[in-house]
Design a protein around this motif. Structure first.
Motif, PDB file in Angstrom:
ATOM      1  N   LYS A  33       2.009  -9.836 -16.762  1.00  0.00           N
ATOM      2  CA  LYS A  33       3.095  -8.937 -17.619  1.00  0.00           C
ATOM      3  C   LYS A  33       2.592  -8.255 -18.528  1.00  0.00           C
ATOM      4  N   LEU A  34       1.938  -7.444 -18.353  1.00  0.00           N
ATOM      5  CA  LEU A  34       1.162  -6.606 -19.314  1.00  0.00           C
ATOM      6  C   LEU A  34       1.672  -4.840 -18.863  1.00  0.00           C
ATOM      7  N   VAL A  35       2.906  -5.023 -17.425  1.00  0.00           N
ATOM      8  CA  VAL A  35       3.278  -3.287 -17.252  1.00  0.00           C
ATOM      9  C   VAL A  35       4.567  -3.533 -17.485  1.00  0.00           C
ATOM     10  N   ASP A  36       5.050  -2.509 -17.100  1.00  0.00           N
ATOM     11  CA  ASP A  36       6.734  -2.312 -16.361  1.00  0.00           C
ATOM     12  C   ASP A  36       7.296  -1.850 -15.521  1.00  0.00           C
ATOM     13  N   VAL A  37       6.365  -1.645 -14.314  1.00  0.00           N
ATOM     14  CA  VAL A  37       6.935  -1.662 -12.963  1.00  0.00           C
ATOM     15  C   VAL A  37       5.493  -1.685 -12.291  1.00  0.00           C
ATOM     16  N   VAL A  38       5.023  -1.801 -10.757  1.00  0.00           N
ATOM     17  CA  VAL A  38       4.101  -1.970  -9.976  1.00  0.00           C
ATOM     18  C   VAL A  38       4.170  -0.601  -9.242  1.00  0.00           C
ATOM     19  N   ALA A  39       3.456  -0.117  -8.994  1.00  0.00           N
ATOM     20  CA  ALA A  39       3.474   1.281  -8.167  1.00  0.00           C
ATOM     21  C   ALA A  39       2.111   0.474  -6.590  1.00  0.00           C
ATOM     22  N   GLU A  40       3.244   0.426  -5.575  1.00  0.00           N
ATOM     23  CA  GLU A  40       2.109  -0.390  -4.685  1.00  0.00           C
ATOM     24  C   GLU A  40       1.817   0.717  -3.260  1.00  0.00           C
ATOM     25  N   ILE A  41       0.700   1.149  -2.800  1.00  0.00           N
ATOM     26  CA  ILE A  41       0.356   1.847  -2.251  1.00  0.00           C
ATOM     27  C   ILE A  41      -0.299   1.750  -0.842  1.00  0.00           C
ATOM     28  N   VAL A  42       0.814   2.078  -0.105  1.00  0.00           N
ATOM     29  CA  VAL A  42       0.771   1.864   1.210  1.00  0.00           C
ATOM     30  C   VAL A  42      -0.124   3.135   2.875  1.00  0.00           C
ATOM     31  N   ASP A  43      -0.369   2.812   3.644  1.00  0.00           N
ATOM     32  CA  ASP A  43      -0.561   3.886   4.486  1.00  0.00           C
ATOM     33  C   ASP A  43       0.403   4.408   5.695  1.00  0.00           C
ATOM     34  N   ALA A  44       0.528   5.437   5.114  1.00  0.00           N
ATOM     35  CA  ALA A  44       2.020   6.032   5.879  1.00  0.00           C
ATOM     36  C   ALA A  44       2.236   5.633   7.571  1.00  0.00           C
ATOM     37  N   ARG A  45       1.025   5.847   7.825  1.00  0.00           N
ATOM     38  CA  ARG A  45       1.010   5.608   9.826  1.00  0.00           C
ATOM     39  C   ARG A  45       1.231   4.372   9.770  1.00  0.00           C
ATOM     40  N   ILE A  46       0.571   3.491   9.098  1.00  0.00           N
ATOM     41  CA  ILE A  46       0.482   1.648   9.450  1.00  0.00           C
ATOM     42  C   ILE A  46       1.964   1.163   8.432  1.00  0.00           C
ATOM     43  N   PRO A  47       2.696   1.443   7.520  1.00  0.00           N
ATOM     44  CA  PRO A  47       3.438   0.877   6.369  1.00  0.00           C
ATOM     45  C   PRO A  47       3.520  -0.138   6.780  1.00  0.00           C
ATOM     46  N   TYR A  48       3.308  -1.487   7.507  1.00  0.00           N
ATOM     47  CA  TYR A  48       3.557  -2.544   7.757  1.00  0.00           C
ATOM     48  C   TYR A  48       2.531  -3.745   7.064  1.00  0.00           C
ATOM     49  N   SER A  49       1.924  -3.078   8.293  1.00  0.00           N
ATOM     50  CA  SER A  49       0.534  -4.021   8.387  1.00  0.00           C
ATOM     51  C   SER A  49      -0.502  -3.487   6.818  1.00  0.00           C
ATOM     52  N   SER A  50       0.003  -2.525   6.159  1.00  0.00           N
ATOM     53  CA  SER A  50      -1.052  -1.576   4.918  1.00  0.00           C
ATOM     54  C   SER A  50      -0.278  -2.426   4.160  1.00  0.00           C
ATOM     55  N   ALA A  51       0.765  -3.181   4.089  1.00  0.00           N
ATOM     56  CA  ALA A  51       2.127  -3.570   2.590  1.00  0.00           C
ATOM     57  C   ALA A  51       1.225  -5.225   2.862  1.00  0.00           C
ATOM     58  N   ASN A  52       0.303  -5.217   1.356  1.00  0.00           N
ATOM     59  CA  ASN A  52      -0.209  -6.912   1.534  1.00  0.00           C
ATOM     60  C   ASN A  52       1.272  -8.228   1.078  1.00  0.00           C
ATOM     61  N   PRO A  53       1.266  -8.777   1.662  1.00  0.00           N
ATOM     62  CA  PRO A  53       2.078 -10.088   1.897  1.00  0.00           C
ATOM     63  C   PRO A  53       2.126 -10.711   0.537  1.00  0.00           C
ATOM     64  N   VAL A  54       0.895 -11.312   0.404  1.00  0.00           N
ATOM     65  CA  VAL A  54       0.350 -11.477  -1.011  1.00  0.00           C
ATOM     66  C   VAL A  54       0.469 -11.100  -2.427  1.00  0.00           C
ATOM     67  N   LEU A  55       0.218  -9.882  -1.933  1.00  0.00           N
ATOM     68  CA  LEU A  55       1.335  -8.949  -3.651  1.00  0.00           C
ATOM     69  C   LEU A  55       2.250  -9.338  -3.657  1.00  0.00           C
ATOM     70  N   ARG A  56       3.421  -9.391  -2.377  1.00  0.00           N
ATOM     71  CA  ARG A  56       5.210  -8.940  -2.418  1.00  0.00           C
ATOM     72  C   ARG A  56       4.801  -9.897  -3.756  1.00  0.00           C
ATOM     73  N   ASN A  57       4.223 -11.436  -2.817  1.00  0.00           N
ATOM     74  CA  ASN A  57       4.672 -12.940  -3.551  1.00  0.00           C
ATOM     75  C   ASN A  57       3.998 -13.099  -5.328  1.00  0.00           C
ATOM     76  N   ILE A  58       3.304 -12.382  -5.855  1.00  0.00           N
ATOM     77  CA  ILE A  58       2.662 -11.962  -7.289  1.00  0.00           C
ATOM     78  C   ILE A  58       3.995 -11.444  -7.862  1.00  0.00           C
ATOM     79  N   VAL A  59       4.340 -10.040  -7.440  1.00  0.00           N
ATOM     80  CA  VAL A  59       4.847  -9.035  -8.021  1.00  0.00           C
ATOM     81  C   VAL A  59       6.277  -9.792  -8.400  1.00  0.00           C
ATOM     82  N   LYS A  60       6.797 -10.307  -7.800  1.00  0.00           N
ATOM     83  CA  LYS A  60       8.523 -10.846  -7.083  1.00  0.00           C
ATOM     84  C   LYS A  60       9.418  -9.512  -7.615  1.00  0.00           C
ATOM     85  N   ASN A  61       9.793 -10.286  -8.998  1.00  0.00           N
ATOM     86  CA  ASN A  61      11.317  -8.860  -9.180  1.00  0.00           C
ATOM     87  C   ASN A  61      10.476  -8.181 -10.255  1.00  0.00           C
ATOM     88  N   LYS A  62       9.605  -7.872 -10.582  1.00  0.00           N
ATOM     89  CA  LYS A  62       8.794  -6.611 -11.381  1.00  0.00           C
ATOM     90  C   LYS A  62       9.423  -5.582 -10.621  1.00  0.00           C
TER      91      LYS A  62
END
Length: 289
Positions: free
Chosen positions: A23-52
């Motif tokens: 709630k303190l921020v305006d935008v989220v920047a998620e860093i993933v590894d370009a070699r493994i974009p799917y595996s390095s994207a945390n699904p837990v974070l997706r649920n936390i971030v939601k519509n931000k």
């Protein structure tokens, strides 16, 4: 495949803290590894971030296959998501990142301006799994400013949330890297181990090298052949231990009795892949997900 379970207590605490600080921020920047974009994207974070509002940063794009990176960017675009290839070490892509932030928040900025909040700082939360480049990103953005984020070549260095002023009107909130409670798909854990996102002690190094070589021979056989000068007895159907044995022999990694030092060869293969010495490689294709 060896089962990987790695969820230290501090990560559960971090997940709760991220939820509170969102709630303190305006935008989220998620860093993933370009070699493994799917595996390095945390699904837990997706649920936390939601519509931000969120921007995806494809880090380590300098050692990823550029054609595959572009396919991933197109895939994100189809989902109305912004993805930018970057290299935290050289700073490549960071100007586009700053521009993308302002573009993503242009409506919100207009609202602030209409309320007399001209110049209100944009606050960004930087998220990502361990060792993906969050601290390197922040250090590159703040350049010579005091209070650099700590950078070490091992997972899980950042331990608490810290604010950094990038420039006038832009502030970053760093967060410790978070992995999810368990890897339902063991190939995800495997790829994270390939890139060093999980500690090497979690997996047997020889098994890791076997699986990495099998993966590389499926998609980049010429890169493996060229780097290690392999002969025609090794092909895409060869088992990992067969490939590693020939690599060890070609590099003269022998021990008493003429046996191959497989541990030494394994460490070398994994280290050289991570350093990009086998060329620009992407282990996950966008059209497979």
């Amino acid at each position: 495949m060896q089962s990987i379970q790695w969820f230290p207590g501090h990560m559960a605490k971090t997940r709760r803290k991220i939820t509170e600080d969102l709630k303190l921020v305006d935008v989220v920047a998620e860093i993933v590894d370009a070699r493994i974009p799917y595996s390095s994207a945390n699904p837990v974070l997706r649920n936390i971030v939601k519509n931000k509002p969120k921007i995806i940063l494809l880090n380590k794009s300098d050692v990823a296959d550029s054609k595959e990176t572009q396919k991933w960017i197109n895939k994100y675009k189809e989902k109305s998501e912004i993805a930018i290839p970057i290299d935290c070490k050289t700073g490549r892509g960071l100007p586009q990142f700053k521009a993308a932030i302002r573009e993503a928040l242009k409506d919100q900025i207009a609202v602030w301006d209409s309320k007399g909040m001209i110049g209100r700082p944009i606050r960004i939360m930087v998220l990502g799994i361990p060792n993906v480049g969050k601290s390197s990103l922040i250090n590159k953005l703040i350049k010579g400013a005091k209070g650099k984020a700590e950078v070490q070549d091992k997972p899980g260095v950042t331990r608490q949330n810290r604010w950094f002023t990038v420039e006038k009107g832009l502030e970053l909130l760093d967060t410790p890297g978070v992995l999810w409670p368990k890897f339902e798909d063991q190939t995800v854990g495997e790829k994270l181990a390939f890139t060093g996102a999980v500690k090497d002690q979690v997996m047997d190094i020889e098994l890791l090298a076997y699986r990495l070589l099998e993966n590389l021979m499926q998609h980049y056989p010429s890169a493996v052949r060229t780097r290690y000068k392999l002969d025609d007895t090794v092909n895409e159907k060869s088992a990992g231990h067969e490939i590693l044995e020939q690599i060890g022999r070609k590099r003269g990694m022998l021990i008493s009795g003429g046996e191959i030092d497989l541990e030494r060869a394994s460490i070398m293969v994994v280290d050289e892949f991570r350093a990009g010495k086998l060329g620009k490689i992407t282990l996950e294709r966008a059209d497979e997900f």
